[in-house]
Scaffold this motif. Structure first.
Motif, PDB file in Angstrom:
ATOM      1  N   LEU A  10      74.048  65.489 -54.781  1.00  0.00           N
ATOM      2  CA  LEU A  10      75.715  65.640 -54.956  1.00  0.00           C
ATOM      3  C   LEU A  10      76.014  66.781 -54.455  1.00  0.00           C
ATOM      4  CD1 LEU A  10      74.570  65.513 -58.778  1.00  0.00           C
ATOM      5  CD2 LEU A  10      74.989  63.568 -57.406  1.00  0.00           C
ATOM      6  N   GLY A  11      78.035  66.335 -54.297  1.00  0.00           N
ATOM      7  CA  GLY A  11      78.453  67.693 -53.937  1.00  0.00           C
ATOM      8  C   GLY A  11      79.130  68.640 -54.877  1.00  0.00           C
ATOM      9  N   LYS A  12      79.628  69.482 -54.611  1.00  0.00           N
ATOM     10  CA  LYS A  12      79.828  70.750 -55.747  1.00  0.00           C
ATOM     11  C   LYS A  12      80.854  69.945 -57.028  1.00  0.00           C
ATOM     12  CE  LYS A  12      80.016  75.230 -52.664  1.00  0.00           C
ATOM     13  NZ  LYS A  12      80.683  75.438 -51.825  1.00  0.00           N
ATOM     14  N   ASP A  13      81.558  68.891 -56.768  1.00  0.00           N
ATOM     15  CA  ASP A  13      82.587  68.146 -57.428  1.00  0.00           C
ATOM     16  C   ASP A  13      81.700  67.604 -58.910  1.00  0.00           C
ATOM     17  OD1 ASP A  13      82.043  66.515 -55.607  1.00  0.00           O
ATOM     18  OD2 ASP A  13      84.111  65.793 -55.158  1.00  0.00           O
ATOM     19  N   GLY A  14      80.505  67.458 -57.782  1.00  0.00           N
ATOM     20  CA  GLY A  14      79.500  66.207 -58.463  1.00  0.00           C
ATOM     21  C   GLY A  14      79.343  64.879 -58.129  1.00  0.00           C
ATOM     22  N   LYS A  15      80.446  64.396 -56.998  1.00  0.00           N
ATOM     23  CA  LYS A  15      80.379  63.055 -56.783  1.00  0.00           C
ATOM     24  C   LYS A  15      79.526  63.060 -55.506  1.00  0.00           C
ATOM     25  CE  LYS A  15      85.458  63.031 -56.385  1.00  0.00           C
ATOM     26  NZ  LYS A  15      86.435  62.178 -55.596  1.00  0.00           N
ATOM     27  N   THR A  16      78.065  61.815 -55.572  1.00  0.00           N
ATOM     28  CA  THR A  16      77.103  61.805 -55.034  1.00  0.00           C
ATOM     29  C   THR A  16      78.123  61.559 -53.217  1.00  0.00           C
ATOM     30  OG1 THR A  16      76.543  60.141 -56.560  1.00  0.00           O
ATOM     31  CG2 THR A  16      75.582  59.855 -54.627  1.00  0.00           C
ATOM     32  N   VAL A  17      76.667  62.067 -52.932  1.00  0.00           N
ATOM     33  CA  VAL A  17      77.024  62.228 -51.197  1.00  0.00           C
ATOM     34  C   VAL A  17      75.762  61.672 -50.047  1.00  0.00           C
ATOM     35  CG1 VAL A  17      77.265  64.310 -49.381  1.00  0.00           C
ATOM     36  CG2 VAL A  17      78.065  64.733 -51.189  1.00  0.00           C
ATOM     37  N   TRP A  18      74.512  61.598 -50.936  1.00  0.00           N
ATOM     38  CA  TRP A  18      73.603  61.186 -50.088  1.00  0.00           C
ATOM     39  C   TRP A  18      72.882  60.720 -51.594  1.00  0.00           C
ATOM     40  CZ3 TRP A  18      72.801  59.447 -45.415  1.00  0.00           C
ATOM     41  CH2 TRP A  18      71.513  59.561 -44.798  1.00  0.00           C
TER      42      TRP A  18
ATOM     43  N   PRO B 287      70.191  56.520 -41.515  1.00  0.00           N
ATOM     44  CA  PRO B 287      69.807  55.408 -42.800  1.00  0.00           C
ATOM     45  C   PRO B 287      71.608  55.028 -42.628  1.00  0.00           C
ATOM     46  CG  PRO B 287      68.347  57.104 -43.012  1.00  0.00           C
ATOM     47  CD  PRO B 287      68.968  57.523 -41.477  1.00  0.00           C
ATOM     48  N   LYS B 288      72.204  55.715 -42.152  1.00  0.00           N
ATOM     49  CA  LYS B 288      73.355  56.008 -42.683  1.00  0.00           C
ATOM     50  C   LYS B 288      74.861  57.249 -42.360  1.00  0.00           C
ATOM     51  CE  LYS B 288      73.390  56.383 -47.851  1.00  0.00           C
ATOM     52  NZ  LYS B 288      73.648  56.042 -48.844  1.00  0.00           N
ATOM     53  N   LEU B 289      75.568  56.705 -42.470  1.00  0.00           N
ATOM     54  CA  LEU B 289      76.030  58.182 -42.917  1.00  0.00           C
ATOM     55  C   LEU B 289      76.455  58.317 -44.525  1.00  0.00           C
ATOM     56  CD1 LEU B 289      79.152  57.184 -40.957  1.00  0.00           C
ATOM     57  CD2 LEU B 289      77.784  59.216 -39.812  1.00  0.00           C
ATOM     58  N   SER B 290      76.789  60.718 -44.320  1.00  0.00           N
ATOM     59  CA  SER B 290      76.795  60.856 -45.331  1.00  0.00           C
ATOM     60  C   SER B 290      78.026  60.820 -45.563  1.00  0.00           C
ATOM     61  CB  SER B 290      76.071  62.553 -45.648  1.00  0.00           C
ATOM     62  OG  SER B 290      76.122  63.674 -44.808  1.00  0.00           O
ATOM     63  N   SER B 291      78.547  60.645 -46.592  1.00  0.00           N
ATOM     64  CA  SER B 291      80.016  61.537 -47.353  1.00  0.00           C
ATOM     65  C   SER B 291      80.410  62.476 -48.031  1.00  0.00           C
ATOM     66  CB  SER B 291      80.207  60.675 -47.836  1.00  0.00           C
ATOM     67  OG  SER B 291      78.924  60.419 -49.213  1.00  0.00           O
ATOM     68  N   GLY B 292      80.310  63.692 -46.966  1.00  0.00           N
ATOM     69  CA  GLY B 292      80.536  64.774 -47.655  1.00  0.00           C
ATOM     70  C   GLY B 292      81.474  65.550 -46.933  1.00  0.00           C
ATOM     71  N   THR B 293      81.959  66.504 -47.024  1.00  0.00           N
ATOM     72  CA  THR B 293      82.467  67.641 -45.586  1.00  0.00           C
ATOM     73  C   THR B 293      82.355  67.886 -44.712  1.00  0.00           C
ATOM     74  OG1 THR B 293      83.253  68.622 -47.996  1.00  0.00           O
ATOM     75  CG2 THR B 293      84.138  69.752 -45.777  1.00  0.00           C
ATOM     76  N   ILE B 294      83.110  67.979 -43.922  1.00  0.00           N
ATOM     77  CA  ILE B 294      83.046  68.085 -42.104  1.00  0.00           C
ATOM     78  C   ILE B 294      83.279  69.164 -42.262  1.00  0.00           C
ATOM     79  CG2 ILE B 294      82.980  67.628 -39.923  1.00  0.00           C
ATOM     80  CD1 ILE B 294      83.354  64.511 -40.649  1.00  0.00           C
ATOM     81  N   GLY B 295      82.493  70.752 -41.593  1.00  0.00           N
ATOM     82  CA  GLY B 295      83.186  71.849 -41.228  1.00  0.00           C
ATOM     83  C   GLY B 295      83.306  72.152 -39.566  1.00  0.00           C
ATOM     84  N   TYR B 296      83.352  73.563 -39.505  1.00  0.00           N
ATOM     85  CA  TYR B 296      82.986  74.219 -38.278  1.00  0.00           C
ATOM     86  C   TYR B 296      83.144  75.853 -38.288  1.00  0.00           C
ATOM     87  CZ  TYR B 296      84.467  74.166 -33.378  1.00  0.00           C
ATOM     88  OH  TYR B 296      84.594  74.316 -31.733  1.00  0.00           O
TER      89      TYR B 296
END
Length: 663
Positions: free
Chosen positions: A73-81, A253-262
């Protein structure tokens, strides 16, 4: 593999829009596997050694722990994986609706957790993103290789490692992060394992191949909207997981849906390669740029006899040209880099591990892996030119070519992601371009214009539909798709035509060994039926990623949005001054062309726009709009303000929901 960037917008045409077109919005039954498909699956299963236990043993080797249910889960509680929807992969036998070889690969990719690769020295986090994160013990701390696509998945993987290894051995700092190449699923999660402050303070080294910064932050930005739309199909993001939907990508498996940083590398390895001592441990680097990525290296750790093959060698045949769209890669150089690895380290490496999939152990096994992978890419290259030099065209090559002999026995060379078919076509394109040499195809009619003519030639829509259905009944799905695609492009509201074309795509998707092919076919069928699900992949770019995009690239991307038809009469120069980054860009507009000149200050501009680069980042992040910024005074305009506003209005955003499988 190039993956989501700042321009990737995960949006699909809503059901309401389909209803407005008179098309189905409620769920439409998907076809079961046909007798032809079942026969094809059985034939493939019969000729491949699907019960070979070696890959399964390697996948499970060294497993220490896992994240419960594979949920992040992300910090906002949304599912990332979330791997729970993929529990169907627990059954051993492939269903009729999945190619049995792809099913095998999907089950291997589904294994997730923390794995020990070299006892007490090297570990991997696998199954929590498309890619793999490797952790190496240095003299005083840890060295992290490829921290996944998303900050959330990288952080969860590191937490699992810390709870399992550091809990026993004591906490140690991360001393270095290695970005093996310039694709975002190998650096986007860096903020989940180290802080920018520690990097800036010199506590953490970030090491990358030469050319990394430019490639990592600019690729796909110019063509990102189209690439992002096609990526939804390629990765199956608009498909529900299941035996009749998305099962795997082949590469992971698939792409995660979180935050892309650099984070900007603190040092790079030159095109000559060479050795570096990282936290007291010697690394031997070899340049691999121009193979799977424009900026890439592989490396060997003599003390651990461990070879990191990055994405040059994985457990599948890779793409020479991805379905999502990219610049064509060089199969010849690819094969030569692998051969150089074989010559240099083939006799000494006791384990080979990549940026995807699972490791290979044993000196002989590593040499065999490198040999077979080298031969697969060389086969793609040489067979393409062998046939092209004898007159075969782009669309004839693959149908004349049997799979490479090695592909019958070595699963690591099979087309789970790239395919022999498309790789040969891509190689042809690299040498000869898109055209097949026949003047009839110099300038063909676009599908929207030719399709009605084909329908008329067939004697009308009913006759063409009947011919398409007859082809489906005969198991000739490629021909059925070619016929029915004409009908859909001639009349996209033809429900029977859409349904029949979707049926053909179903069967081709079920039979596909490539996860990417399967996803594209089945996603196309879902689009025609109006049964797409909300895109599971919706990556958000962090400010660190957006801020790293070169200003020149931003203005080049802006120029691709210039409406030349409406702006044909507009002439002028718009001078941008960016005080905070001390940059300047002069945008020259004339004759329907917009040309940015980075670093140039025009002596007599039509208008001068003073704006901080930070404000431009806000715009790219969607946190600010130019009209509001003008009203607030965050932008200063000197000169012809109306000319600037007229010019700015000529940059409409592209609709990321454009049609792919219909007009």
């Amino acid at each position: 593999m190039r993956r989501p960037t700042i321009m990737l917008l995960a949006a699909v045409l809503p059901a309401a829009a389909l209803s407005a077109m008179g098309l189905p919005s409620a769920a439409v039954a998907q076809d079961a596997a046909s007798e032809t498909t079942r026969a094809a699956q059985a034939e493939l299963a019969k000729r491949l050694p699907l019960d070979d236990p070696r890959d399964e043993a390697n996948v499970m080797r060294g497993k220490l722990a896992e994240i419960p249910d594979g949920v992040i889960l992300g910090k906002d509680g949304k599912t990332v994986w979330d791997r729970r929807p993929y529990d169907f992969l627990s059954q051993t036998k492939a269903p009729d609706t999945v190619n049995p070889s792809l099913w095998r690969q999907a089950r291997l990719n589904a294994v997730h957790g923390l794995f020990e690769v070299v006892p007490g020295k090297i570990w991997q986090i696998r199954g929590y993103d498309l890619s793999v994160m490797t952790i190496i013990r240095g003299k005083t701390g840890w060295i992290v290789v490829d921290p996944l696509l998303s900050e959330e998945t990288a952080a969860a993987g590191w937490k699992l490692f810390a709870a399992t290894i550091e809990a026993k051995e004591g906490k140690r700092p991360i001393k270095a992060v290695i970005f093996s190449h310039s694709h975002s699923d190998h650096f986007g999660g860096v903020g989940g394992v180290v802080s920018a402050a520690d990097v800036k303070a010199g506590k953490v080294r970030i090491i990358a191949p030469h050319g990394f910064s430019e490639e990592a932050t600019s690729e796909n930005v110019l063509a990102g909207t189209a690439m992002g739309r096609r990526a939804l199909y390629m990765f199956g993001a608009i498909l529900a997981p299941g035996p009749m939907g998305q099962v795997d990508t082949g590469l992971g498996p698939k792409l995660s849906s979180g935050t892309i940083g650099y984070m900007e590398p603190t040092e790079t390895v030159s095109d000559k390669g060479g050795t570096l001592t990282i936290d007291g441990l010697q690394f031997d680097f070899m340049d691999a740029g121009g193979t799977e990525a424009p900026a890439e290296f592989v490396f060997y750790i003599p003390a651990y006899k461990a070879l990191h093959t990055t994405e040059v060698v994985t457990h599948n045949l890779h793409n020479i040209l991805t379905l999502r769209g990219a610049q064509v890669r060089d199969a010849l150089r690819w094969s030569k880099v692998i051969d150089a690895m074989l010559l240099k380290w083939g006799g000494s490496a006791e384990v080979a591990m990549g940026s995807h999939h699972w490791p290979t152990w044993g000196t002989g096994e590593v040499s065999e892996l490198l040999t077979h992978q080298r031969d697969a890419y060389r086969y793609v290259h040489d067979r393409t030119l062998f046939l092209a030099n004898r007159g075969a065209t782009l669309h004839e090559l693959a149908d004349q070519t049997a799979e490479a002999p090695v592909q019958a026995t070595d699963f690591s060379t099979r087309g789970y992601y790239g395919t022999l078919n498309h790789d040969m076509k891509a190689t042809y394109q690299r040498y000869f371009g898109w055209w097949d040499g026949n003047p009839a195809t110099f300038n063909p009619l676009p599908p929207e214009q030719s399709a009605p003519k084909y329908v008329a030639l067939a004697g009308g829509a009913d006759k063409l539909l009947a011919a398409g259905k007859a082809a489906i009944a005969a198991g000739d799905y490629r021909w059925a798709a070619e016929l029915l695609n004409k009908l859909v492009f001639a009349d996209p509201a033809n429900k029977d035509g859409r349904a029949a074309l979707a049926s053909a795509y179903d069967q081709m998707g079920y039979q596909a060994e490539s996860g990417a092919w399967r996803n594209y076919y089945l996603a196309a069928a879902a689009t025609l039926r109006g049964t797409e699900v909300a895109a599971a992949t919706s990556n958000g770019q962090s400010r660190s990623f957006v801020s790293a995009i070169p200003t020149g690239v931003f203005f080049d991307a802006l120029a691709t949005r210039f409406d030349a038809a409406k702006g044909r009469a507009l002439n002028g120069t718009f001078q941008f001054i960016l005080p905070d980054s001390k940059e300047a860009v002069a945008v020259v507009v004339e004759g329907g062309v917009e040309f940015p000149r980075y670093g140039v200050t025009d002596a007599a501009p039509t208008a001068t726009i003073t704006i901080d680069r930070k404000i431009l980042d806000d715009v790219m992040l969607g946190q600010a709009q130019f009209p509001a910024l003008l009203q607030s005074g965050a932008i200063r305009i000197d000169g012809d303000r109306m000319a600037f506003l007229s010019w700015f209005a000529l940059h409409p955003p592209a609709d990321p929901r454009f049609h792919v499988v219909e007009p």
